[in-house]
Every structure is written in structure tokens, then in C-alpha cells.
Design an enzyme around this catalytic site. Structure first.
Site, PDB file in Angstrom:
ATOM      1  N   ARG A 137      -0.877  -1.562  -2.778  1.00  0.00           N
ATOM      2  CA  ARG A 137      -0.278  -0.870  -3.913  1.00  0.00           C
ATOM      3  C   ARG A 137      -0.550   0.609  -3.756  1.00  0.00           C
ATOM      4  O   ARG A 137      -1.588   0.993  -3.227  1.00  0.00           O
ATOM      5  CB  ARG A 137      -0.906  -1.327  -5.230  1.00  0.00           C
ATOM      6  CG  ARG A 137      -0.674  -2.774  -5.559  1.00  0.00           C
ATOM      7  CD  ARG A 137      -1.552  -3.166  -6.746  1.00  0.00           C
ATOM      8  NE  ARG A 137      -1.806  -4.602  -6.770  1.00  0.00           N
ATOM      9  CZ  ARG A 137      -1.069  -5.469  -7.451  1.00  0.00           C
ATOM     10  NH1 ARG A 137      -0.054  -5.053  -8.158  1.00  0.00           N
ATOM     11  NH2 ARG A 137      -1.356  -6.750  -7.417  1.00  0.00           N
ATOM     12  N   GLY A 175       0.888   4.884  -5.229  1.00  0.00           N
ATOM     13  CA  GLY A 175       1.668   5.657  -6.175  1.00  0.00           C
ATOM     14  C   GLY A 175       3.160   5.474  -5.960  1.00  0.00           C
ATOM     15  O   GLY A 175       3.948   5.506  -6.894  1.00  0.00           O
ATOM     16  N   TYR A 176       3.554   5.253  -4.696  1.00  0.00           N
ATOM     17  CA  TYR A 176       4.965   5.121  -4.338  1.00  0.00           C
ATOM     18  C   TYR A 176       5.521   3.770  -4.745  1.00  0.00           C
ATOM     19  O   TYR A 176       6.710   3.605  -4.927  1.00  0.00           O
ATOM     20  CB  TYR A 176       5.098   5.269  -2.828  1.00  0.00           C
ATOM     21  CG  TYR A 176       4.103   4.399  -2.116  1.00  0.00           C
ATOM     22  CD1 TYR A 176       4.365   3.043  -1.931  1.00  0.00           C
ATOM     23  CD2 TYR A 176       2.869   4.898  -1.704  1.00  0.00           C
ATOM     24  CE1 TYR A 176       3.425   2.221  -1.353  1.00  0.00           C
ATOM     25  CE2 TYR A 176       1.925   4.079  -1.126  1.00  0.00           C
ATOM     26  CZ  TYR A 176       2.216   2.733  -0.952  1.00  0.00           C
ATOM     27  OH  TYR A 176       1.277   1.915  -0.394  1.00  0.00           O
ATOM     28  N   LYS A 192       7.915  -2.205   2.259  1.00  0.00           N
ATOM     29  CA  LYS A 192       7.385  -1.217   1.342  1.00  0.00           C
ATOM     30  C   LYS A 192       8.497  -0.867   0.352  1.00  0.00           C
ATOM     31  O   LYS A 192       9.571  -0.433   0.746  1.00  0.00           O
ATOM     32  CB  LYS A 192       6.983   0.017   2.137  1.00  0.00           C
ATOM     33  CG  LYS A 192       6.413   1.106   1.295  1.00  0.00           C
ATOM     34  CD  LYS A 192       5.726   2.100   2.190  1.00  0.00           C
ATOM     35  CE  LYS A 192       4.834   2.972   1.361  1.00  0.00           C
ATOM     36  NZ  LYS A 192       3.879   3.675   2.186  1.00  0.00           N
ATOM     37  N   ASP A 196      -0.712  12.747   4.721  1.00  0.00           N
ATOM     38  CA  ASP A 196      -1.462  11.795   3.913  1.00  0.00           C
ATOM     39  C   ASP A 196      -2.305  10.888   4.798  1.00  0.00           C
ATOM     40  O   ASP A 196      -2.324   9.676   4.627  1.00  0.00           O
ATOM     41  CB  ASP A 196      -0.491  10.981   3.054  1.00  0.00           C
ATOM     42  CG  ASP A 196      -1.182  10.392   1.828  1.00  0.00           C
ATOM     43  OD1 ASP A 196      -2.327  10.798   1.556  1.00  0.00           O
ATOM     44  OD2 ASP A 196      -0.589   9.519   1.172  1.00  0.00           O
TER      45      ASP A 196
END
Ligand SMILES: *[C@@H]1O[C@H](CO)[C@@H](O)[C@H](O)[C@H]1NC(C)=O
Ligand SMILES: *[C@@H]1O[C@H](CO)[C@@H](O)[C@H](O)[C@H]1NC(C)=O
Ligand SMILES: *[C@@H]1O[C@H](CO)[C@@H](O)[C@H](O)[C@H]1NC(C)=O
Ligand SMILES: *[C@@H]1O[C@H](CO)[C@@H](O)[C@H](O)[C@H]1NC(C)=O
Ligand SMILES: *[C@@H]1O[C@H](CO)[C@@H](O)[C@H](O)[C@H]1NC(C)=O
Ligand SMILES: *[C@@H]1O[C@H](CO)[C@@H](O)[C@H](O)[C@H]1NC(C)=O
Ligand SMILES: *[C@@H]1O[C@H](CO)[C@@H](O)[C@H](O)[C@H]1NC(C)=O
Ligand SMILES: CC(=O)N[C@H]1CO[C@H](CO)[C@@H](O)[C@@H]1O
Length: 613
Positions: free
Chosen positions: A304, A306-307, A324, A425
Site C-alpha cells: 500500500r 500514497g499512490y 499497481k 523515491d
């Protein structure tokens, strides 16, 4: 892959013409070209549609590679002699499409057909470069019919070969260097040879291919592909065309940068969804994905963020993949998204998670959908192994392998990919591990699709500040060196087993980068290494890794090395440069500011600043 239908017609006309008007052909002497283009004849689907120039050029290169493989098999040489180059192009063109001037339309130089790179011209010179063990790995994966699922394991082992000889130099950007393993494998590793239908379609994407859907006839396949191409390409042509124009422009600039699309062709098609010509990226329907993930069952969630969520699922061919799913999408950004996905899919390296396909769809119930489909990594993420429930500590050799693999993957993003990609990231949960603990960097190129958009920056600074380079966190200044910083932090986590950012007993934030820095300054670099790590090697090597990590996570970006330099330092005996002094540790710095502000400014102001830090 099956879009090349007109070929047979061209050959047909060519033979008619050569039979009835032999004089027309005797103007140029093509007997001097030693390549046998006739081997393509039985492999070309019939009929072949007219393709766009970019598609056509791509196809020309793929088919040429097959012909070169046939030549290699016969002569043990990769390329025909230079003095036959012109004649070879002419013969090829005559066979392919007399009205399509390959060289001027695609920007190929005459000599290219006879030139490789790195002085690799013969079977033995290539073999000398590759360790025997790797070659036997290739044989064990590729010496079988490559129709169907066997293709993927073969192309994966070829990607490993590529990573081996393209490791440490800017040669990684000379794209023609990338084609060698494929040409070699079809000639010598696969007993069926390059002209076999399965081998041709797996390694060169040439040939009618085979539909994974049993019972569908050849006609059905072609019809399906036509429909698929119509729909899939209509969506994607803009993106890939744009990518191709960009590539062509950069190729003209750099001259040496040819045959990029060959590299793109290294994907093994599984025959699902519709395939886009330039990257063999699959376009999945939303229904296909729903089925694969059992309607996005909770049990299938493996991550899981934020996206959105990541689900695992099975494709009809039995392979296990990760989906995803992005949250809060609108159809408006789709063109941009597909373009970006095409670019990402064209970036292939053994240390990068491979993108298999994607889906964009609007459904009445669930709204607009965007998903990407990647290979599933058996061993989860580095985060799981360092901080998760896994009991067994990673051994030193495995940590070394992960560090080096991650560094290579990032170096490839920065210097091998065109255009260069800044990951933005890097963190332990984005370093995935396959069944052999090979590191695979995930999520590159996707930072811009997080729903938060620009505000994501501040969210992330608050959330996982430990990984974000100070200049990026504070000023939004984004360069390759921001990734280097994050890499340094991940490396410290890997070495120490400590998290990037923790709250100490007094609820004060503490950065692993600051902690390691202070140990190194106190000449206690080895204290960074986690206690109880199995199979510890020589301490000099540990020390080197610690120094590299501290150098990478230096707060001043100009003090950090590039990822290329990092790879060199980690894999050779080159010594690590001395570490430049740094300003007060970042967190302490913020504390100081806070303290001075709380003594000088109103409570409200100081409160908001502390809230942000
Ligand atoms: C074509 O080239 C070959 C080899 O270079 C030569 O033997 C042959 O005579 C040439 N044919 C013509 C028609 O020029
Ligand atoms: C070229 O390949 C075809 C088909 O495999 C074969 O029949 C022919 O003999 C080959 N020609 C030469 C000159 O090797
Ligand atoms: C290739 O070979 C030539 C001559 O044999 C040599 O001058 C050149 O340095 C070599 N290049 C590479 C990249 O090894
Ligand atoms: C690799 O294989 C070749 C021939 O198969 C052999 O001559 C060479 O000694 C081998 N090298 C190693 C390191 O085993
Ligand atoms: C790396 O590439 C440069 C040119 O790009 C070349 O001069 C140099 O010899 C190469 N180094 C190695 C180790 O291959
Ligand atoms: C590949 O397999 C075939 C039989 O399946 C065998 O004859 C051949 O020697 C193998 N090739 C290599 C390179 O091992
Ligand atoms: C396609 O695959 C089927 C089995 O799935 C096989 O029987 C058939 O020969 C293949 N067709 C081609 C053209 O290779
Ligand atoms: C089949 C195909 O995708 N054709 C495209 C070729 O490129 C032109 C623009 O240059 C498009 O309009 C076609 O749709």
C-alpha cells in the site's frame, strides 16, 4: 509483433520481378553481400500491413538482427565485412521494400551494418567477455523451444549477460552493444537456431508468433492482432512516436547511439493483451486484471502507498505478476501516462523491475482506472528483510550483492537510459529482491503520477524525510545527486539494520546518516555494521561500504559521487576519497533553528515550523 504483414507481398513482387525482369536487378551486384536475407522469407506474416516509419525502422532492425544471427551461426562472425556494407543494405532493401529507403528514412549509416562495438566481432571474442557460468546459464535457459513461457526465462538470462558486459562504462549508452546476447543466443545457445519460428518471435519479435489462446486459428490471431493493434496503437502511437522522434534526434546528435529499438525488442511476449510494437508492452483490459486479481481481493494486496495499492495476481499463462493501481486518476492525464509508461518500459536492466504492461480504462462503477503490471518479486522488498517480520538476518554476501545491484540499476537510470531518469523515491521498500536476491529497483519514473502532484513533495518530506536529500526537501532542487543521497541512506540501512529516520527516547528525530557520519568521524566506521550478520567477510570491505554510504549521504550535493563512481568504488579496489567536512547534522540544524525561533518569535510561528519539520 505480428504487424509485419506486407513482407510476403514484397518478396512475392521481388521474385516476380527478378524472374521476369532479371536485368532490372543486375545494376547492382548484390552477390557480394554474405548475409542471407532469404531466411526471413518463411517467417514473415502474410499479408503485412504498411507501417509507420518508426515502426518500419524498428522492424527493419529486428529482422536484420535475425539475419545477422544466421550469419553468425554460419561464419562465427557477427558482422559482414565492411566493404560489403553498401551491398548488404541494398539487398536488404530490395527484399524488404524497394520503396522504403531504410538508410535515409531511419537514419542508419551504411557502415553500421558491419560494425559492432567494444571490438566484438567474433563468437570467440564475445565468449571471452562472458564468464563460462553465465554462458551455461544462457544455454540452460535458451536451449529449448522458445515458444510460449520458455521465452521469458531465456530473455531474462540474456539481460543478465547484457548487465555483465555493459556494466561499468558509458558503453551502456551505445545501444548496438545491447544486441549481442540475443544474436549470439539465437545462433549458438538455442538448438533450433534463429530461423525457428519460436526463436525468431521470442528473440527478434519477427514471425507470426503464437497466440497463447489455444484454439484460435491463425486467421483469428491475425484478426485479433489487427484489432488489438488498432486499439492499442491508436492509444499508444502518439507516445511511442514521440519517444522515437526524441530518440532519433538524440541519435543524430550522438551518431553512435543506434539500434535502441533492438534493445526494446528484448521483451519476451506472453501473447496476452495487445502488444505495442516498439516495446512489446502489453495493454491489459480492466476485466483481465480484475480476473487476475480476483476482483482486487484484499487477500491479493501485497503493498500500500500514497499512490494506491499493489496486488499480486496470475495471468492466464500462469505467470505471477504485480499490479499497481493508481488512486484518483482522471482520463485527462492518460496520454501523458501512456507516454511515460512507454518510456519506462523501454528501460531494461537486470537491476530494474521490468514493466510488462499497463491498463487505462473508465468503468461505470469504479471510475477511471490506471494500472501498471510488473514482474512479481519472490523475495519482497529490502524493507521486509531489514525491518519486517523476516527472522533470518541477511548475510554479508547477500547485502553486498543487493548494494551493488541497486547501485547498478540506478547508474543505468542516470546514464544508460535515454532520457535519463531521476528516481526521486529510493527507499528500502522500493528495492525489490527476486528469488536469487538480485536487487531490482522499482517505481522509477512514476513519482510524477502520485495523486498528490506537487504537494507530494511536502508530504514526503514529512513522511520519509530520512531518505530525501536536504536540497530537494528544502528547496525542491532535484538532480541525480538527490538519488545518490537516498541511495546512501538505503546503503546505511542495509549495513546497519537501522531505519533511515527514528525517534529516539526523547522523541527527537535521529537520522541514520548523522549517526554513521559521527561514527566515521570518530574512526569507528566498523561500528556501523549490524551485529550478528552471518558470513561476515573482511573488515576492510565493510569499512569501504560504510565510507561510500556516508559519502553518498553527504548533505552537500557537490560532495556526493555519481552513481557510476559508486559502482566503480563498490566493485573494484579503488579507494574511497576522503569525506569532506559537513555542516551541522541536518536534524540538529533544524533543532537549532527551532530553538532560536521559539526564543525569538511568536509561538504560532514556531509551532507551524515545528509542525513541518
Ligand atoms: C559480383 O561480385 C562478386 C564478388 O565480388 C563477383 O564474383 C561477381 O563477378 C560480381 N558480379 C557482377 C555481375 O558484377
Ligand atoms: C539462404 O537460406 C535459405 C533458407 O534457409 C537456404 O535455402 C539457402 O540455401 C541459403 N542461401 C545461402 C547462400 O546460404
Ligand atoms: C579495438 O581495437 C583497436 C585495434 O585493434 C584498438 O586500437 C582499440 O583501442 C580497441 N578498442 C577497444 C574499445 O577495445
Ligand atoms: C571456459 O570454457 C572454455 C572452453 O569451453 C575453456 O577453455 C576455459 O578454460 C573455461 N574457463 C573457465 C574459467 O572455466
Ligand atoms: C570507458 O569508455 C571510454 C570511452 O567512452 C574509454 O576510453 C575507456 O577505455 C573505457 N574504459 C573501460 C574500462 O572500458
Ligand atoms: C542443446 O540441446 C540439444 C538437444 O536438445 C543438444 O544437442 C545441444 O548440444 C544443446 N546445445 C548446447 C549448446 O548445449
Ligand atoms: C502454436 O502453439 C501450438 C501449441 O500451443 C502448437 O501446436 C503450434 O505448432 C504452434 N504454432 C506455431 C506456428 O508455432
Ligand atoms: C498504423 C498507424 O498507427 N498509423 C499512424 C502513422 O502515423 C500517422 C501520423 O504520422 C498516424 O496518423 C497514423 O495513425
Amino acid at each position: 509483433m505480428s504487424i509485419h504483414f506486407h513482407h510476403f507481398l514484397f518478396f512475392f513482387f521481388f521474385f516476380i520481378i527478378s524472374t521476369f525482369f532479371p536485368l532490372c536487378l543486375s545494376q547492382t551486384n548484390d552477390s557480394s553481400c554474405p548475409l542471407n536475407f532469404t531466411v526471413l522469407l518463411p517467417l514473415l506474416p502474410n499479408p503485412r500491413p504498411r507501417l509507420n516509419t518508426s515502426m518500419e525502422c524498428h522492424y527493419v532492425l529486428q529482422a536484420l538482427r535475425l539475419v545477422l544471427s544466421d550469419y553468425l551461426k554460419r561464419t562465427s562472425s557477427f558482422f559482414p565485412p565492411l566493404d560489403t556494407a553498401d551491398s548488404c543494405w541494398q539487398t536488404y532493401q530490395k527484399n524488404f521494400d524497394p520503396n522504403f529507403d531504410m538508410r535515409s528514412s531511419c537514419g542508419f549509416q551504411t557502415a553500421w551494418i558491419s560494425q559492432g562495438c567494444m571490438n566484438l566481432t567474433t563468437k570467440s571474442s564475445f565468449e571471452a567477455l562472458i564468464p563460462n557460468a553465465t554462458l551455461s546459464d544462457v544455454v540452460s535457459n535458451c536451449n529449448q523451444s522458445l515458444q510460449g513461457t520458455a521465452c521469458a526465462s531465456c530473455t531474462q538470462s540474456l539481460a543478465n549477460v547484457q548487465a555483465l558486459y555493459l556494466t561499468d562504462n558509458s558503453t551502456a549508452t551505445v545501444s548496438d552493444c545491447t544486441a549481442y546476447p540475443w544474436i549470439y543466443a539465437a545462433a549458438f545457445a538455442n538448438y533450433l537456431g534463429p530461423t525457428d519460428e519460436g526463436t525468431a518471435s521470442c528473440l527478434f519479435l519477427v514471425g507470426p508468433g503464437n497466440n497463447s489462446n489455444p484454439g484460435s486459428s491463425r486467421t483469428g490471431l491475425i484478426f485479433g492482432v489487427l484489432v488489438g493493434v488498432g486499439v492499442g496503437l491508436a492509444l499508444l502511437i502518439g507516445g511511442s512516436w514521440f519517444a522515437y522522434r526524441k530518440y532519433q534526434a538524440s541519435k543524430r546528435k550522438k551518431g553512435k547511439d543506434r539500434i535502441r529499438s533492438l534493445e526494446m525488442g528484448s521483451f519476451g511476449g506472453s501473447g496476452l493483451g495487445s502488444i505495442t510494437e516498439s516495446t512489446n508492452l502489453l495493454h491489459f483490459t480492466f476485466d483481465e486484471i480484475k480476473e487476475a486479481t480476483r476482483n482486487f481481493s484484499r487477500d491479493n494486496i501485497i503493498g500500500r502507498g500514497g499512490y494506491g495499492n499493489v496486488y499480486k495476481g496470475y495471468l492466464p499463462d500462469g505467470s505471477e505478476v504485480a499490479f499497481k493501481r493508481f488512486k484518483n486518476c482522471s482520463a485527462a492525464g492518460d496520454a501523458n501516462f501512456t507516454h511515460e509508461v512507454e518510456v519506462i518500459a523501454s528501460v531494461r536492466h537486470v537491476n530494474l523491475v521490468a514493466l510488462r504492461g499497463y491498463c487505462t480504462a473508465t468503468t461505470t462503477l469504479e471510475g477511471h482506472q490506471r494500472l501498471i503490471v510488473c514482474d512479481l518479486m519472490k523475495n519482497g522488498s529490502l524493507y521486509d528483510h531489514l525491518f519486517g517480520s523476516t527472522e533470518k538476518k541477511l548475510s554479508w554476501p547477500i547485502r553486498q550483492k543487493i548494494a551493488l545491484g541497486t547501485a547498478r540499476g540506478l547508474a543505468y537510470l542516470h546514464y544508460g537510459a535515454q532520457p535519463a531518469i531521476i528516481h526521486r523515491d529510493i527507499k528500502a521498500s522500493n528495492i525489490l529482491l527476486d528469488d536469487k536476491f538480485e536487487a531490482k529497483v522499482a517505481d522509477f519514473g512514476l513519482a510524477k503520477f502520485t495523486p498528490e502532484g506537487m504537494t507530494h513533495l511536502s508530504t514526503r518530506v514529512a513522511g520519509t524525510m530520512g531518505y530525501v536529500a536536504p536540497e530537494y526537501a528544502l528547496y525542491g532542487q532535484l538532480t541525480e545527486r538527490s538519488d545518490v543521497y537516498s541511495f546512501g541512506v538505503v546503503l546505511l540501512e542495509l549495513l546497519s539494520g537501522k531505519k533511515a529516520l527514528v525517534m529516539d527516547d526523547d522523541n527527537q528525530p535521529s537520522l541514520v546518516a548523522d549517526w554513521a557520519w559521527s561514527l566515521v568521524k570518530a574512526e569507528r566506521a566498523l561500528d556501523v555494521i549490524e551485529d550478528g550478520m552471518p558470513e561476515l567477510g573482511p573488515p576492510e570491505v565493510h569499512e569501504k561500504y560504510v565510507l561510500v554510504a556516508v559519502l553518498c549521504s553527504h548533505p552537500e550535493l557537490q560532495c556526493r559521487p555519481t552513481m557510476d563512481q559508486v559502482v566503480k568504488m563498490l566493485e573494484t579496489d579503488i579507494s574511497v576519497p576522503s569525506i569532506p567536512e559537513r555542516p551541522i547534522p541536518l536534524v540538529a540544524h533544524i533543532d537549532d533553528i527551532e530553538r532560536s525561533i521559539s526564543s525569538n518569535c511568536s509561538d504560532q510561528f514556531s509551532g507551524s515550523l515545528i509542525g513541518k519539520g
